[in-house]
Enzyme design. Structure first.
Site, mmCIF file in Angstrom:
data_model
loop_
_atom_site.group_PDB
_atom_site.id
_atom_site.type_symbol
_atom_site.label_atom_id
_atom_site.label_comp_id
_atom_site.label_asym_id
_atom_site.label_seq_id
_atom_site.Cartn_x
_atom_site.Cartn_y
_atom_site.Cartn_z
ATOM 1 N N ARG A 1 0.696 -1.308 0.069
ATOM 2 C CA ARG A 1 -0.006 0.022 0.049
ATOM 3 C C ARG A 1 0.753 1.157 0.133
ATOM 4 O O ARG A 1 1.122 1.913 -0.938
ATOM 5 C CB ARG A 1 -0.899 0.202 1.279
ATOM 6 C CG ARG A 1 -1.953 1.164 1.036
ATOM 7 C CD ARG A 1 -1.667 2.272 1.456
ATOM 8 N NE ARG A 1 -1.355 2.482 2.918
ATOM 9 C CZ ARG A 1 -0.899 3.743 3.501
ATOM 10 N NH1 ARG A 1 -0.864 4.613 2.693
ATOM 11 N NH2 ARG A 1 -0.607 3.772 4.682
ATOM 12 N N GLU B 1 -4.059 10.502 10.631
ATOM 13 C CA GLU B 1 -3.041 11.020 9.699
ATOM 14 C C GLU B 1 -2.571 12.539 10.263
ATOM 15 O O GLU B 1 -3.463 13.193 10.951
ATOM 16 C CB GLU B 1 -3.806 11.302 8.502
ATOM 17 C CG GLU B 1 -3.114 11.793 7.430
ATOM 18 C CD GLU B 1 -3.885 12.189 6.157
ATOM 19 O OE1 GLU B 1 -3.180 12.429 5.162
ATOM 20 O OE2 GLU B 1 -5.312 12.067 6.167
ATOM 21 N N THR C 1 3.308 11.357 9.282
ATOM 22 C CA THR C 1 3.098 11.316 7.879
ATOM 23 C C THR C 1 3.912 12.008 7.096
ATOM 24 O O THR C 1 4.204 11.749 5.935
ATOM 25 C CB THR C 1 1.557 12.083 7.929
ATOM 26 O OG1 THR C 1 0.687 11.279 8.733
ATOM 27 C CG2 THR C 1 0.936 12.017 6.451
#
Length: 510
Positions: free
Chosen positions: A11, A141, A174
């Protein structure tokens, strides 16, 4: 203590610029990650991306269900009501990694919502997931910026969701902005405040601190770490699985379920599928990391393994090598001659060492497979017998037609000739050679890799180096050709390979 590793090569790793895996490649990597490497969990796709992604997830979940591994297969999904959940369920999955916002800036700037509205939307997804029997892990996130700029928001999110059905709270750096001190501080504060939550840490490598930040996160007490094979991932990539395993086992003294001996094999498979080459000095998986270059190192190893450390190559399915070049001493050459079963006198060794150093000064690569040729040249001996010689060849390239090769080779004094087509001139040449081999009932190797090095700056008269990797009867070896023409260089490397096989002078490189 055992650290849980979730690998996201399929991913996040696929978000590397220029990388795209097809369905068969994803299935092959998923099976190796779970069955051979023994990764605890794998993240295999993002929901709603494409039809191809959907088919890939279907193949993986179908295989995983048969193997009893379906709970280890995870798919990234979004706060979109039932849409992502239905996509995942239809593809056969039963674990969603729900992408939520871990910073106030992301909630207000990207979603245009209040924290309360965002939590309400998440609760709707959680309720639907419970009805559909889908397990939920949650990504916060931009959590790193959240902890720097809006920690109260992060705590609000965790306060609101800590008693929900969420199994894992995943803390991503992130944008790869954190340093180890910040990681330890932020993770420790959350662990202290929420001791019953399962926390994962997801590092990015923008400051080349991903592995160091993983170290700090584990020291703080997180239970899970996210990795990718070869450090693939968005921008500068993620924490490489191989480095994390070495760190966890040797520096932190905690355990993983990873089969270390399979790391190299999986790493090379991902290199092949991704098209992203493993740097030669990449820790644990790079070609040169178990290679001693300086002669003093080889001498110390001969005497008492003085230059060994805990990262023994055998742990990772590798072997130790000793480089040949201008810094090589007699000890390096002796180590390589041992591999080939060749004995030289002191005077002969001196001459060969001088030639190896001379070639190294000219920036020429010298391999173990080159040594018999160097010995033959320096000592004017017949230590290498050329059983196979290319007498003539003609290569044709015509627009609209497949390239054509007409090849004549001599094997132990007997002449053989064949013609063949191919996808390129060198491919046509090889097809002609293998046609001759097939007629003679001779086995031939498989070409595994092909690297061409052309000097920069547009120097068209400069020499081109072609290095070809071959596999023959379970052995992997390389040969090198040097010429002003790329195809000529490849043919020289090929002829060297054919004679090495005939003479039995092969050395396993991995």
């Amino acid at each position: 203590m055992t650290i849980e590793l979730m690998d996201t090569t399929l991913r996040d790793g696929e978000q590397t610029t220029g990388v795209s895996f097809n369905e068969s490649e994803k299935l092959a990597m998923a099976t190796m990650l779970l069955e051979e490497l023994k990764v605890d969990r794998i993240e295999v796709a993002s929901a709603r991306v494409s039809d191809g992604e959907y088919r890939a997830v279907q193949k993986i979940t179908e295989w995983a269900a048969k193997k009893g591994l379906l709970d280890k297969v995870e798919v990234l999904g979004f706060v979109d009501g039932r849409t992502s959940l239905e996509w995942i369920q239809s593809a056969g999955g039963r674990v969603i990694n729900l992408l939520t916002k871990g910073s106030l800036k992301h909630v207000t700037g990207q979603l245009g919502k209040t924290p309360e509205e965002h939590v309400a939307d998440i609760r709707k997804v959680l309720q639907a997931a419970e009805e559909m029997d889908i397990d939920v892990n949650i990504y916060l996130e931009d959590w790193s910026n959240g902890m720097i700029d809006s920690p109260d928001y992060v705590y609000f999110m965790l306060d609101q969701l800590q008693d929900s059905t969420i199994k894992r709270f995943m803390l991503p750096d992130t944008l790869g902005i954190l340093n180890p001190d910040q990681v330890k501080e932020f993770c420790s504060s959350i662990i202290t405040r929420y001791p019953n939550l399962h926390l994962d840490f997801h590092a990015h490598n923008d400051y080349d601190l991903a592995v160091a930040n993983v170290y700090a996160a584990i020291k703080a007490g997180v239970q899970g770490i996210h990795t990718t094979i070869n450090g693939l991932g968005e921008r500068a990539g993620n924490a490489p699985l191989a480095s994390v395993v070495g760190l966890v086992n040797d520096q932190l003294g905690v355990k993983t379920n990873i089969e270390e001996a399979k790391i190299t094999k999986v790493s090379q498979l991902v290199e092949s599928f991704s098209g992203i080459r493993i740097p030669t000095n990449k820790p644990l998986t790079g070609e040169f990391v178990f290679t001693q270059c300086a002669g003093i190192h080889a001498d110390g190893d001969n005497k008492d393994n003085l230059y060994f450390n805990r990262l023994m190559p055998e742990r990772f399915g590798r072997v130790r090598k000793y480089a040949l070049g201008k810094t090589s001493g007699k000890a390096n050459i002796l180590k390589n001659l041992e591999e080939l079963g060749i004995d030289l006198s002191s005077e002969e060794m001196k001459k060969v060492t001088e030639r190896v150093i001379e070639l190294g000064d000219k920036k020429e690569t010298v391999t173990t497979e080159d040594l018999p040729y160097i010995i033959s040249d320096v000592l004017k001996s017949s230590s290498i017998k050329e059983h196979i010689k290319v007498k003539n060849y003609s290569l044709q390239l015509t627009k609209g037609l497949m390239p054509l090769a007409n090849v004549s080779i001599e094997i132990d004094g007997e002449l053989h000739q064949e013609t063949a087509n191919g996808d390129g001139q060198y491919d046509a040449f090889m097809h002609a050679i293998w046609k001759i081999y097939e007629k003679l009932g001779k086995n031939h190797p498989v070409l595994e890799d092909y690297i061409v090095t052309i000097p920069p700056g547009g120097k068209t008269d400069a020499l081109v180096e072609t290095v070809i990797s071959w596999e023959f009867k379970g052995k992997l070896f390389k040969t090198r050709g040097l010429d002003a023409d790329q195809t000529e260089a490849a043919i020289k490397a090929t002829v060297k390979m054919l004679n090495l096989i005939e003479n039995g002078n092969l050395k396993i490189i991995n």
